[in-house]
Design a protein around this motif. Structure first.
Motif, PDB file in Angstrom:
ATOM      1  N   ALA A   1       0.751  -1.386   0.062  1.00 11.30           N
ATOM      2  CA  ALA A   1      -0.019   0.056   0.070  1.00 11.30           C
ATOM      3  C   ALA A   1       0.915   1.367  -0.097  1.00 11.30           C
ATOM      4  N   LEU A   2       2.025   1.196   0.442  1.00 12.40           N
ATOM      5  CA  LEU A   2       2.841   2.317   0.593  1.00 12.40           C
ATOM      6  C   LEU A   2       3.189   3.017  -0.943  1.00 12.40           C
ATOM      7  N   LEU A   3       3.101   2.275  -1.978  1.00 12.50           N
ATOM      8  CA  LEU A   3       3.203   2.452  -3.301  1.00 12.50           C
ATOM      9  C   LEU A   3       2.413   3.778  -3.604  1.00 12.50           C
ATOM     10  N   HIS A   4       1.216   3.967  -2.939  1.00 14.22           N
ATOM     11  CA  HIS A   4       0.315   4.993  -3.230  1.00 14.22           C
ATOM     12  C   HIS A   4       1.245   6.328  -2.975  1.00 14.22           C
ATOM     13  N   ASN A   5       2.083   6.193  -2.243  1.00 18.79           N
ATOM     14  CA  ASN A   5       3.206   7.635  -2.111  1.00 18.79           C
ATOM     15  C   ASN A   5       4.003   7.663  -3.335  1.00 18.79           C
ATOM     16  N   HIS A   6       4.290   6.682  -4.249  1.00 16.88           N
ATOM     17  CA  HIS A   6       4.676   6.554  -5.448  1.00 16.88           C
ATOM     18  C   HIS A   6       3.959   6.099  -6.605  1.00 16.88           C
ATOM     19  N   PRO A   7       2.817   6.633  -6.912  1.00 16.03           N
ATOM     20  CA  PRO A   7       1.898   5.930  -7.662  1.00 16.03           C
ATOM     21  C   PRO A   7       2.458   5.579  -9.198  1.00 16.03           C
ATOM     22  N   GLU A   8       3.555   6.067  -9.688  1.00 18.70           N
ATOM     23  CA  GLU A   8       4.143   5.712 -10.858  1.00 18.70           C
ATOM     24  C   GLU A   8       4.866   4.437 -10.733  1.00 18.70           C
ATOM     25  N   ARG A   9       4.816   3.797  -9.599  1.00 17.27           N
ATOM     26  CA  ARG A   9       5.516   2.571  -9.256  1.00 17.27           C
ATOM     27  C   ARG A   9       4.430   1.483  -9.275  1.00 17.27           C
ATOM     28  N   ILE A  10       3.143   2.003  -9.307  1.00 17.28           N
ATOM     29  CA  ILE A  10       2.125   0.841  -8.998  1.00 17.28           C
ATOM     30  C   ILE A  10       1.827  -0.130 -10.008  1.00 17.28           C
ATOM     31  N   ALA A  11       2.042   0.395 -11.389  1.00 15.40           N
ATOM     32  CA  ALA A  11       1.586  -0.587 -12.645  1.00 15.40           C
ATOM     33  C   ALA A  11       2.740  -1.313 -12.806  1.00 15.40           C
ATOM     34  N   PRO A  12       3.985  -0.907 -12.514  1.00 13.34           N
ATOM     35  CA  PRO A  12       5.096  -1.778 -12.849  1.00 13.34           C
ATOM     36  C   PRO A  12       4.943  -2.851 -11.698  1.00 13.34           C
ATOM     37  N   ALA A  13       4.560  -2.646 -10.568  1.00 10.70           N
ATOM     38  CA  ALA A  13       4.553  -3.725  -9.603  1.00 10.70           C
ATOM     39  C   ALA A  13       3.622  -4.908  -9.766  1.00 10.70           C
ATOM     40  N   VAL A  14       2.412  -4.094 -10.268  1.00 13.30           N
ATOM     41  CA  VAL A  14       1.355  -5.020 -10.675  1.00 13.30           C
ATOM     42  C   VAL A  14       1.653  -5.921 -11.936  1.00 13.30           C
ATOM     43  N   ASP A  15       2.107  -5.356 -13.133  1.00 13.93           N
ATOM     44  CA  ASP A  15       2.753  -5.953 -14.063  1.00 13.93           C
ATOM     45  C   ASP A  15       3.729  -7.155 -13.988  1.00 13.93           C
ATOM     46  N   ALA A  16       4.394  -7.075 -12.827  1.00 12.76           N
ATOM     47  CA  ALA A  16       5.410  -7.958 -12.610  1.00 12.76           C
ATOM     48  C   ALA A  16       4.839  -9.250 -11.885  1.00 12.76           C
ATOM     49  N   LEU A  17       3.725  -8.807 -11.165  1.00 10.95           N
ATOM     50  CA  LEU A  17       2.751  -9.861 -10.579  1.00 10.95           C
ATOM     51  C   LEU A  17       1.991 -10.863 -11.571  1.00 10.95           C
ATOM     52  N   ARG A  18       1.460 -10.065 -12.595  1.00 10.78           N
ATOM     53  CA  ARG A  18       0.398 -10.755 -13.379  1.00 10.78           C
ATOM     54  C   ARG A  18       0.796 -11.986 -14.333  1.00 10.78           C
ATOM     55  N   GLU A  19       2.421 -11.933 -14.380  1.00  8.51           N
ATOM     56  CA  GLU A  19       2.669 -13.191 -15.183  1.00  8.51           C
ATOM     57  C   GLU A  19       2.611 -14.562 -14.405  1.00  8.51           C
ATOM     58  N   ARG A  20       2.225 -14.400 -13.255  1.00  7.17           N
ATOM     59  CA  ARG A  20       2.131 -15.810 -12.436  1.00  7.17           C
ATOM     60  C   ARG A  20       0.793 -16.510 -12.431  1.00  7.17           C
ATOM     61  N   HIS A  21      -0.037 -15.621 -13.258  1.00  6.37           N
ATOM     62  CA  HIS A  21      -1.559 -16.099 -13.252  1.00  6.37           C
ATOM     63  C   HIS A  21      -1.901 -16.299 -14.700  1.00  6.37           C
ATOM     64  N   GLU A  22      -2.986 -17.004 -14.994  1.00 10.74           N
ATOM     65  CA  GLU A  22      -3.578 -17.088 -16.236  1.00 10.74           C
ATOM     66  C   GLU A  22      -4.618 -15.994 -16.223  1.00 10.74           C
ATOM     67  N   GLU A  23      -5.572 -15.615 -15.366  1.00 12.98           N
ATOM     68  CA  GLU A  23      -6.423 -14.634 -15.454  1.00 12.98           C
ATOM     69  C   GLU A  23      -6.166 -13.685 -13.970  1.00 12.98           C
ATOM     70  N   VAL A  24      -6.384 -12.423 -14.445  1.00 14.89           N
ATOM     71  CA  VAL A  24      -5.969 -11.478 -13.278  1.00 14.89           C
ATOM     72  C   VAL A  24      -7.076 -10.327 -13.411  1.00 14.89           C
ATOM     73  N   ALA A  25      -7.447  -9.944 -12.421  1.00 16.73           N
ATOM     74  CA  ALA A  25      -8.213  -8.742 -12.069  1.00 16.73           C
ATOM     75  C   ALA A  25      -7.621  -7.819 -11.210  1.00 16.73           C
ATOM     76  N   LEU A  26      -7.957  -6.626 -11.219  1.00 19.61           N
ATOM     77  CA  LEU A  26      -7.247  -5.511 -10.470  1.00 19.61           C
ATOM     78  C   LEU A  26      -8.156  -5.208  -9.058  1.00 19.61           C
ATOM     79  N   ALA A  27      -7.876  -5.425  -7.947  1.00 19.70           N
ATOM     80  CA  ALA A  27      -8.755  -4.848  -6.862  1.00 19.70           C
ATOM     81  C   ALA A  27      -7.795  -3.358  -6.702  1.00 19.70           C
ATOM     82  N   TYR A  28      -7.841  -2.551  -7.735  1.00 21.44           N
ATOM     83  CA  TYR A  28      -7.273  -1.144  -7.481  1.00 21.44           C
ATOM     84  C   TYR A  28      -8.271   0.113  -8.372  1.00 21.44           C
TER      85      TYR A  28
END
Length: 185
Positions: A34-61
């Motif tokens: 949640a501390l990424l809210h203090n650096h919102p430019e880092r949120i999408a790259p963090a999410v993108d790095a996690l999406r590869e581990r799953h076949e289907e992904v939705a965002l609770a953002y």
């Protein structure tokens, strides 16, 4: 590789996990700091790095200050500009229309204010900066999902630290649950 996941803002992850469990949704809830809210430019790259581990992904953002970067990932996400919209869109809109200088707290932000806001902004070391950061705010509204005496005390401490009056709006988590149902439907 897990088949379905909800990559969630850490501020929402406990609520998302509880709702998914209660509704019987077979999804893995993957929290992002949640501390990424203090650096919102880092949120999408963090999410993108996690999406590869799953076949289907939705965002609770919601957008969360990414200025569309989450949308550019092409993943379904919660509607709104920020989580306040997810919990209580109409309450937030009317509060801002009535008083644009409104600072909002969710349960998470109330409980973690000292760490996620005060220390992260350096106000523990430089309290004289408080008025520079918050001078245009006129009140604090706690959007209470589960109003307990403990979380209320946290919200009161946060408002006091900002030198602002506290208002409480009991909103529950129905807004989040409806938004997740639309997202995962």
């Amino acid at each position: 590789m897990t088949s379905a996941a909800v990559i969630s803002c850490g501020a929402l992850a406990l609520d998302v996990r509880a709702i998914a469990r209660r509704r019987g949704w077979d999804v893995e809830v993957v929290p992002v700091d949640a501390l990424l809210h203090n650096h919102p430019e880092r949120i999408a790259p963090a999410v993108d790095a996690l999406r590869e581990r799953h076949e289907e992904v939705a965002l609770a953002y919601a957008d969360c200050g990414t200025h569309g970067a989450l949308d550019e990932l092409g993943l379904p996400r919660l509607a709104g500009d920020h989580c306040y919209d997810v919990f209580a869109r109409e309450d937030v809109a009317s509060a801002l229309e009535a008083e644009p200088g409104t600072y909002f707290l969710t349960d998470f932000l109330a409980r973690t204010f000292e760490h996620t806001v005060w220390r992260e902004l350096g106000l523990d070391r430089h309290p004289e900066l408080r008025d520079d950061y918050f001078r245009h705010y006129t009140r604090v509204i706690w959007l209470a999902q589960r109003p307990t005496a403990t979380t209320r005390a946290c919200a009161e401490r946060a408002a006091s630290a900002l030198g602002l009056p506290l208002e409480v709006r009991e909103v529950g988590s129905d807004g989040l649950e409806r938004a997740l149902a639309r997202l995962l439907g």
